[in-house]
Design a protein around this motif. Structure first.
Motif, PDB file in Angstrom:
ATOM      1  N   GLU A  70       0.858  -1.215  -0.014  1.00  0.00           N
ATOM      2  CA  GLU A  70       0.219  -0.250  -0.136  1.00  0.00           C
ATOM      3  C   GLU A  70       0.948   1.339  -0.048  1.00  0.00           C
ATOM      4  O   GLU A  70       0.488   2.306  -0.708  1.00  0.00           O
ATOM      5  N   ALA A  71       1.999   1.150   0.758  1.00  0.00           N
ATOM      6  CA  ALA A  71       2.704   2.283   1.057  1.00  0.00           C
ATOM      7  C   ALA A  71       3.464   2.634  -0.558  1.00  0.00           C
ATOM      8  O   ALA A  71       3.651   3.787  -1.219  1.00  0.00           O
ATOM      9  N   GLU A  72       3.614   1.682  -1.424  1.00  0.00           N
ATOM     10  CA  GLU A  72       4.192   1.885  -2.847  1.00  0.00           C
ATOM     11  C   GLU A  72       3.191   2.538  -3.365  1.00  0.00           C
ATOM     12  O   GLU A  72       3.601   3.386  -4.442  1.00  0.00           O
ATOM     13  N   LYS A  73       2.047   2.093  -3.578  1.00  0.00           N
ATOM     14  CA  LYS A  73       1.003   2.819  -4.116  1.00  0.00           C
ATOM     15  C   LYS A  73       0.665   4.159  -3.878  1.00  0.00           C
ATOM     16  O   LYS A  73       0.420   5.250  -4.775  1.00  0.00           O
ATOM     17  N   ARG A  74       0.946   4.478  -2.445  1.00  0.00           N
ATOM     18  CA  ARG A  74       0.608   5.682  -2.105  1.00  0.00           C
ATOM     19  C   ARG A  74       1.848   6.986  -1.865  1.00  0.00           C
ATOM     20  O   ARG A  74       1.680   7.639  -1.347  1.00  0.00           O
ATOM     21  N   ASP A  75       3.191   6.160  -2.560  1.00  0.00           N
ATOM     22  CA  ASP A  75       4.232   6.987  -2.177  1.00  0.00           C
ATOM     23  C   ASP A  75       3.780   8.348  -2.973  1.00  0.00           C
ATOM     24  O   ASP A  75       3.600   8.701  -3.999  1.00  0.00           O
ATOM     25  N   HIS A  76       4.330   9.452  -1.968  1.00  0.00           N
ATOM     26  CA  HIS A  76       4.237  10.870  -2.162  1.00  0.00           C
ATOM     27  C   HIS A  76       4.764  11.530  -3.459  1.00  0.00           C
ATOM     28  O   HIS A  76       4.345  12.350  -4.136  1.00  0.00           O
ATOM     29  N   ARG A  77       5.761  10.833  -3.763  1.00  0.00           N
ATOM     30  CA  ARG A  77       6.820  11.380  -4.816  1.00  0.00           C
ATOM     31  C   ARG A  77       6.021  10.799  -6.354  1.00  0.00           C
ATOM     32  O   ARG A  77       5.873  11.499  -7.307  1.00  0.00           O
ATOM     33  N   LYS A  78       5.634   9.565  -6.464  1.00  0.00           N
ATOM     34  CA  LYS A  78       4.743   9.205  -7.361  1.00  0.00           C
ATOM     35  C   LYS A  78       3.481   9.864  -7.577  1.00  0.00           C
ATOM     36  O   LYS A  78       3.135  10.361  -8.685  1.00  0.00           O
ATOM     37  N   LEU A  79       2.513  10.084  -6.458  1.00  0.00           N
ATOM     38  CA  LEU A  79       1.444  10.601  -6.567  1.00  0.00           C
ATOM     39  C   LEU A  79       1.855  11.925  -6.793  1.00  0.00           C
ATOM     40  O   LEU A  79       1.004  12.890  -7.618  1.00  0.00           O
ATOM     41  N   GLY A  80       2.793  12.757  -6.432  1.00  0.00           N
ATOM     42  CA  GLY A  80       3.240  14.106  -6.584  1.00  0.00           C
ATOM     43  C   GLY A  80       3.238  14.552  -8.142  1.00  0.00           C
ATOM     44  O   GLY A  80       2.813  15.369  -8.717  1.00  0.00           O
ATOM     45  N   ARG A  81       3.790  13.284  -8.859  1.00  0.00           N
ATOM     46  CA  ARG A  81       3.963  13.547 -10.135  1.00  0.00           C
ATOM     47  C   ARG A  81       2.819  13.143 -10.827  1.00  0.00           C
ATOM     48  O   ARG A  81       2.427  14.235 -11.881  1.00  0.00           O
ATOM     49  N   GLU A  82       1.943  12.208 -10.362  1.00  0.00           N
ATOM     50  CA  GLU A  82       0.545  12.066 -11.373  1.00  0.00           C
ATOM     51  C   GLU A  82      -0.087  13.240 -11.047  1.00  0.00           C
ATOM     52  O   GLU A  82      -1.059  13.707 -12.234  1.00  0.00           O
ATOM     53  N   MET A  83      -0.021  13.753  -9.737  1.00  0.00           N
ATOM     54  CA  MET A  83      -1.063  14.947  -9.551  1.00  0.00           C
ATOM     55  C   MET A  83      -0.571  16.449 -10.042  1.00  0.00           C
ATOM     56  O   MET A  83      -1.194  17.331  -9.850  1.00  0.00           O
ATOM     57  N   ASP A  84       0.597  16.328 -10.574  1.00  0.00           N
ATOM     58  CA  ASP A  84       1.318  17.536 -10.871  1.00  0.00           C
ATOM     59  C   ASP A  84       1.505  18.619  -9.774  1.00  0.00           C
ATOM     60  O   ASP A  84       1.049  19.580  -9.800  1.00  0.00           O
ATOM     61  N   LEU A  85       1.951  18.075  -8.523  1.00  0.00           N
ATOM     62  CA  LEU A  85       1.813  18.912  -7.280  1.00  0.00           C
ATOM     63  C   LEU A  85       3.202  19.620  -7.284  1.00  0.00           C
ATOM     64  O   LEU A  85       3.385  20.824  -6.647  1.00  0.00           O
ATOM     65  N   PHE A  86       4.455  18.878  -7.301  1.00  0.00           N
ATOM     66  CA  PHE A  86       5.586  19.644  -6.834  1.00  0.00           C
ATOM     67  C   PHE A  86       6.671  18.444  -8.007  1.00  0.00           C
ATOM     68  O   PHE A  86       6.542  17.428  -8.256  1.00  0.00           O
ATOM     69  N   HIS A  87       8.150  18.869  -7.410  1.00  0.00           N
ATOM     70  CA  HIS A  87       9.124  18.511  -8.207  1.00  0.00           C
ATOM     71  C   HIS A  87      10.390  18.544  -7.486  1.00  0.00           C
ATOM     72  O   HIS A  87      10.369  19.663  -6.769  1.00  0.00           O
ATOM     73  N   LEU A  88      11.483  17.672  -7.420  1.00  0.00           N
ATOM     74  CA  LEU A  88      12.617  17.702  -6.771  1.00  0.00           C
ATOM     75  C   LEU A  88      13.463  17.766  -7.908  1.00  0.00           C
ATOM     76  O   LEU A  88      13.372  16.711  -8.697  1.00  0.00           O
ATOM     77  N   GLN A  89      15.006  18.463  -7.657  1.00  0.00           N
ATOM     78  CA  GLN A  89      15.986  18.055  -8.859  1.00  0.00           C
ATOM     79  C   GLN A  89      17.411  18.180  -7.928  1.00  0.00           C
ATOM     80  O   GLN A  89      17.381  19.038  -7.149  1.00  0.00           O
ATOM     81  N   GLU A  90      18.310  17.613  -8.607  1.00  0.00           N
ATOM     82  CA  GLU A  90      19.816  17.596  -7.724  1.00  0.00           C
ATOM     83  C   GLU A  90      20.168  19.109  -7.838  1.00  0.00           C
ATOM     84  O   GLU A  90      20.948  19.116  -6.626  1.00  0.00           O
TER      85      GLU A  90
END
Length: 695
Positions: A281-301
């Motif tokens: 369930e945690a893998e499905k809910r991973d905020h990084r994955k959902l953040g991309r799908e919902m276009d909420l945020f991103h991070l970069q090096e």
């Protein structure tokens, strides 16, 4: 937590050595323990049991013998024993009067024992299957265990399957764990002779002349402080190997890279299955994955540890901030804003430069004529700055309590390896506040904070909350007398408000103890969020004072408090808690108007305008795509309501509402739909005195 500062509890060996000059103790060996009815000429000791009952035994009695004297069922269930609070093997001799408790599988410490022993079993299995592999360290951790191996060839997923199978075979062999005491120098020589260089290095760090302990299981043995279960079969089969990762020897990048095998272990197969489901369930809910799908945020090096908030993500942030701001206004807080960059002198005065300096970002400003460097620091927290506001102008006891709140931007120099999405960042915003009050006002201020805190959590969908009291750390500011007063003050406040709590020795901030609120999310994970800290130290260090009723100067008490903690972390936690399916008032996009045919395009735009005028966050999708395609795409983006319109809806001025995750549609007039959604989309209603405009 590990209980062994000198060397790790789970250090391992490989093959049996030629017996050196050692004293050893077999696990099942009888230690001449006697009850009062036998050999009364031997010294007798008093054993106090958890129920207060006192029994007399011959000195040298073991935990197992005590369990046998109580009942056969207890002896069969026994896994270990505590002697005056210290965990021990059942076979260890007890030589003096003591308080003794027999630990069974249900005891909290039993799970750590199971995981500790699983690490031993893992190491034995690896060395049986892959001779020549060196073993290093392998502790129990939060949900299982790991072990670091030195091996040239990398482990593969197929290897993990083989290793796990062999582990089950070792468990079924039911080999007893036996404890031996070795001479340190002879142990070093032995390990070097068999090529176990990591073991020799570990033992070399132990002070000269100190004895070490070895545990055997069948033909394999391990450097370890213990304790252990009676035998391998007591571990059970509720374990699983999870993954392989790299790890530097002793965490230093200058040292060789080892291979770390992670596993999880539990008391029962049911607990293991629940944990594996939680991971899925945690893998499905991973905020990084959902953040991309919902276009909420991103991070970069290029900005490691900092968040790039996209329009939808920032809309979510603002909705949460507006809600918290209204709650603070209702509770009588005054909002402030303070700088981020300060001369080092402020942080030296507060104590942060010396006690928290490694976690701060420091900037060299200049070098004076004597070659002395002058530094500036980015604030890691807001408290020193809020004291500066309090100190401006003369304060009277009539001004207290003074509650200063800030959505303060802070920076902390987190190690790059510790960064994790938006849950662990370097640049973050705290919903921080500091209450300056008298000692007499502490109980009422704490009560108001608890009420505010718990109410916010309920509004945000969290109803399982554990309260913990973090007590004085080893490195701290202030006298023991001050800490005694602060810790008791928080105990009294928690008790007065009917809050059950667990104490955490050594976990407080350097300037004061703190109450922690741990939230349980939808899949059973816990998150530490809000805190309340009672501080007598910082007002003293930064010379904060007020004029009392007696006309003299007094130090205020300082309550540090946060509700969400870090906005970034709390939003990441909420994304995973809700799996992106936010309640309507928090959702970045509350509704999307989707057309079935192009003839409804104009009507769709009209519907969106009406909804936006009502205060709803709405988008329009008039693309030339089939409605099923649009439903799938917006469902992936977690839009809570789809407003479907076609030619018939345009003609009748109606809409079909389709909820996220549902298959049915509700046909309503446009006016009725907007009224219903507007009511549903209101943030939790504040008390009288805070206007709806605050939202």
């Amino acid at each position: 937590m590990p209980r062994q500062p000198a060397y790790h509890r789970a250090q391992r060996l490989t093959v049996p050595p030629p017996l050196p000059k050692v004293a050893f103790l077999q696990f099942g060996q009888t230690l001449n323990a006697m009850t009062t009815a036998e050999n009364l000429d031997q010294p007798q000791i008093a054993i106090t049991l958890p129920d207060g009952n006192v029994r007399t035994y011959a000195a040298g009695v073991t935990g197992l013998e005590i369990a046998q004297s109580i009942s056969k069922s207890l002896a069969k269930a026994a896994l270990a024993v505590t002697v005056d609070g210290e965990e021990r093997d059942l076979s260890r001799a007890i030589e003096h009067d003591a308080k003794v408790a027999i630990l069974t599988r249900d005891a909290p410490y039993a799970l750590e024992l199971i995981r500790h022993d699983c690490a031993h079993i893992l190491a034995e299995a690896v060395q049986q299957l892959y001779p020549g592999t060196q073993v290093t360290i392998g502790p129990a951790i939060a949900t299982g265990f790991y072990y670091d191996f030195a091996r040239d060839e990398p482990f593969t997923p197929d290897d993990l399957v083989k290793i796990e199978k062999r582990m089950h075979e070792i468990v079924d062999a039911d080999s007893p764990f036996t404890r031996e005491v070795w001479d340190r120098d002879e142990a070093i020589a032995h390990f070097k002779s068999i090529g176990e260089h990591y073991k020799a290095e570990i033992i070399g760090d132990i002070p000269a002349g100190e004895k070490i302990t070895i545990y055997r299981q069948g033909g394999w043995y391990d450097l370890c402080r213990g304790p252990h279960l009676p035998s391998t079969s007591k571990i059970g089969h509720a374990f699983k190997l999870m993954k392989v990762a790299g790890a530097y020897w002793r965490g230093d990048s200058r040292n060789p890279m080892l291979q770390r095998i992670y596993g999880t272990a539990w008391r029962t197969e049911k607990e293991l299955a629940e944990h594996l489901h939680q991971i899925e369930e945690a893998e499905k809910r991973d905020h990084r994955k959902l953040g991309r799908e919902m276009d909420l945020f991103h991070l970069q090096e290029e900005a490691a540890g900092s968040v790039f908030w996209h329009p939808k993500g920032w809309t979510l942030w603002q909705a949460l901030e507006r809600y918290i701001r209204a709650k603070l206004k209702e509770a009588g807080y005054l909002e402030v804003r303070t700088p981020q960059l300060y001369d080092s002198s402020l942080f030296k005065a507060s104590g942060h430069w010396d006690m928290y300096g490694d976690n701060m970002f420091k900037i060299r400003e200049s070098v004076d004529d004597q070659g002395r460097e002058k530094f500036l620091g980015l604030k890691p927290m807001n408290c020193p700055a809020h004291v500066q506001i309090f100190r401006q102008g003369l304060k009277s006891y009539r001004d207290l309590p003074m509650r200063l709140a800030e959505f303060g931007a802070c920076h902390r120099n987190e190690p790059s390896g510790a960064l994790h999405g938006i849950l662990r960042v370097r640049a973050f915003t705290q919903d921080d506040a500091h209450i300056f009050c008298t000692e007499d006002q502490v109980p009422s201020e704490a009560a108001d904070y608890f009420k505010l805190q718990l109410g916010v959590y309920k509004d945000l969908g969290f109803d399982k909350i554990a309260v913990k009291l973090a007590l004085r750390p080893d490195v701290r500011a202030g006298s023991d007398e001050v800490w005694d007063k602060a810790e008791q003050g928080l105990r009294d406040a928690l008790t007065a408000n009917g809050l059950e709590f667990e104490e955490l020795p050594g976990e407080g901030a350097f300037y004061g103890p703190k109450v922690e609120f741990h939230l349980t999310d939808a899949i059973g994970r816990t998150w530490q969020c809000g805190t309340l800290q009672l501080d007598f130290v910082l007002p003293e260090r930064l010379d904060a004072s007020y004029i009392g009723a007696d006309g003299a100067r007094h130090r205020p008490v300082m309550l540090h408090r946060a509700i969400l903690g870090s906005f970034e972390r709390f939003i990441g936690m909420m994304i995973e808690h809700y799996a992106g399916k936010f309640p309507l008032w928090l959702s970045p996009v509350q509704a999307t108007v989707c057309t079935i045919t192009s003839e409804a395009d104009a009507y769709a735009e009209d519907v969106a305008k009406v909804m936006a005028k009502a205060g709803l966050r709405v988008e329009v999708d008039t693309r030339n795509e089939k409605i099923n395609f649009k439903v799938r795409e917006h469902s992936l983006a977690k839009v809570p309501v789809l407003v479907v319109v076609g030619g018939r809806e345009a003609e009748n001025r109606t809409v079909a509402l389709r909820r996220l995750g549902g298959k049915d549609q509700e046909l309503l007039s446009l006016d009725d739909a907007v009224a219903a959604l507007k009511l549903e989309a209101r943030a939790p209603v504040p008390s009288e005195g805070v206007t709806e405009a605050a939202f």
